[in-house]
Enzyme design. Structure first.
Site, short mmCIF file in Angstrom:
data_model
loop_
_atom_site.label_atom_id
_atom_site.label_comp_id
_atom_site.label_asym_id
_atom_site.label_seq_id
_atom_site.Cartn_x
_atom_site.Cartn_y
_atom_site.Cartn_z
N MET A 284 75.89 49.77 -81.17
CA MET A 284 75.65 50.77 -82.31
C MET A 284 74.70 51.64 -81.77
O MET A 284 73.40 51.61 -82.25
CB MET A 284 75.39 50.01 -83.55
CG MET A 284 76.45 49.48 -83.99
SD MET A 284 76.17 48.38 -85.44
CE MET A 284 75.91 46.64 -84.70
N SER B 20 78.71 36.23 -85.21
CA SER B 20 77.54 37.35 -84.89
C SER B 20 76.25 36.81 -84.81
O SER B 20 75.89 36.41 -85.90
CB SER B 20 77.51 38.65 -86.06
OG SER B 20 76.57 39.44 -85.92
N HIS C 129 78.94 44.72 -79.33
CA HIS C 129 79.21 45.98 -80.08
C HIS C 129 77.83 46.94 -80.37
O HIS C 129 76.82 46.52 -80.63
CB HIS C 129 79.10 45.56 -81.88
CG HIS C 129 79.50 46.53 -82.85
ND1 HIS C 129 79.39 46.15 -84.15
CD2 HIS C 129 79.82 47.67 -82.73
CE1 HIS C 129 79.77 47.29 -84.72
NE2 HIS C 129 79.89 48.22 -83.97
N HIS D 152 79.78 37.51 -80.97
CA HIS D 152 79.63 38.79 -81.32
C HIS D 152 78.22 39.35 -81.15
O HIS D 152 77.21 38.65 -81.82
CB HIS D 152 80.11 39.10 -82.58
CG HIS D 152 80.08 40.69 -82.87
ND1 HIS D 152 81.21 41.44 -82.41
CD2 HIS D 152 79.45 41.31 -83.62
CE1 HIS D 152 81.13 42.58 -82.97
NE2 HIS D 152 79.89 42.73 -83.54
N ASP E 9 75.47 42.29 -81.44
CA ASP E 9 74.94 43.64 -81.83
C ASP E 9 73.90 44.42 -81.24
O ASP E 9 72.81 43.84 -81.26
CB ASP E 9 74.88 43.71 -83.35
CG ASP E 9 76.06 43.42 -84.05
OD1 ASP E 9 77.21 43.97 -84.05
OD2 ASP E 9 76.00 42.42 -85.13
N MET F 203 85.13 48.95 -89.05
CA MET F 203 83.81 48.62 -89.93
C MET F 203 84.29 48.36 -91.32
O MET F 203 84.69 49.37 -91.98
CB MET F 203 82.67 49.48 -89.55
CG MET F 203 82.23 49.45 -88.12
SD MET F 203 81.44 47.82 -87.67
CE MET F 203 80.00 47.54 -88.78
N MET G 120 71.53 47.63 -81.37
CA MET G 120 71.10 48.77 -82.15
C MET G 120 69.99 49.47 -81.81
O MET G 120 68.96 48.70 -81.35
CB MET G 120 71.00 48.53 -83.85
CG MET G 120 71.95 47.42 -84.37
SD MET G 120 71.80 46.99 -86.11
CE MET G 120 72.98 45.89 -86.31
N ASP H 92 84.50 43.84 -89.00
CA ASP H 92 83.13 43.34 -89.04
C ASP H 92 82.32 43.92 -90.13
O ASP H 92 82.51 45.27 -90.48
CB ASP H 92 82.64 44.19 -87.62
CG ASP H 92 81.14 43.60 -87.44
OD1 ASP H 92 80.62 42.74 -88.06
OD2 ASP H 92 80.68 44.31 -86.43
#
Length: 224
Positions: free
Chosen positions: A66, A8, A64, A31, A33, A135, A35, A173
């Site tokens: 979010m 990540s 990913h 990976h 993220d 998660m 957000m 994760d």
């Protein structure tokens, strides 16, 4: 079951992102993220950075998201060239349509579950997905401690995948490290997101190899 290690970049040095990514060329995926400060309380990066990252590495990108309203925003990441795009079922309005949209744009469709979200209500959705993410921390922050209470949920998810005869990947994760990865593999996970366990050390590439060896060993023991 082929083990995959997805470092990540949330734990990488964003000022040196291309250099950091180059240190984990042996990773299966990167990976990433996203957000939005709404679905989760943190704010990270968006589509422009992802587009630049895709150009800077040959390692496939595992998104990913979010974020709120993934139905609207997720397809753009598939269009940008991300190999896998994960949305949260808690935020999606029409998860089946979204999964089909992602596949139509050339990405693997993946659905994430927060720790308190059970898998059972979504059993009928599994054939629409290429991966399911359980998660093992609350989404939104890196560096959290692994929630071992999620191990039974990982096992139940793997059983449902087997029940339907699917070739789905099962990703975990949150708090994945040399101390926890074997438990996850034994429970049935085969794709592992690791942030600080990879990027906080002196040799991120060696950390990837070690995590892969631990998970592969644990998965092999379970197969016998």
């Amino acid at each position: 079951m082929t083990v995959q290690i997805n470092p990540s970049i949330l734990s990488a040095d964003f000022a040196r992102l291309a250099d950091e990514v180059a240190q984990v060329r042996n990773a299966d995926w990167l990976h990433v993220d996203v957000m939005d400060n709404h679905f989760v309380p943190n704010l990270t990066i968006g589509l422009p950075v992802v587009e630049s990252l895709i150009k800077a590495t040959e390692t496939p990108i595992d998104m990913h998201l979010m974020i709120e309203d993934p139905d609207r925003w997720a397809p753009a990441y598939a269009e940008a060239g991300a190999g896998s795009v994960t949305f949260h079922v808690e935020a999606a309005t029409a998860p089946i349509k979204l999964a089909r949209d992602l596949r139509a744009k050339g990405a693997r469709a993946s659905m994430a579950l927060r720790p308190a979200t059970p898998i059972e209500p979504y059993e009928d959705l599994l054939p629409e997905l290429d991966m399911l993410l359980v998660m093992t921390v609350e989404p939104g922050f890196g560096g959290q401690s692994f929630l071992d209470i999620m191990l039974p949920k990982i096992r139940r998810t793997r059983q449902l995948i087997a029940k339907h005869g699917l070739q789905m990947w099962l990703q975990v994760d949150g708090g994945v490290s040399a101390k926890t990865i074997e438990m996850c593999a034994e429970a049935g996970a085969d794709v592992f997101v690791a942030g600080s366990a990879v990027f906080d050390g002196r040799d991120p590439g060696a950390a990837v190899d070690r995590l892969r060896a631990l998970a592969t060993g644990a998965a092999g023991r379970c197969a016998h």
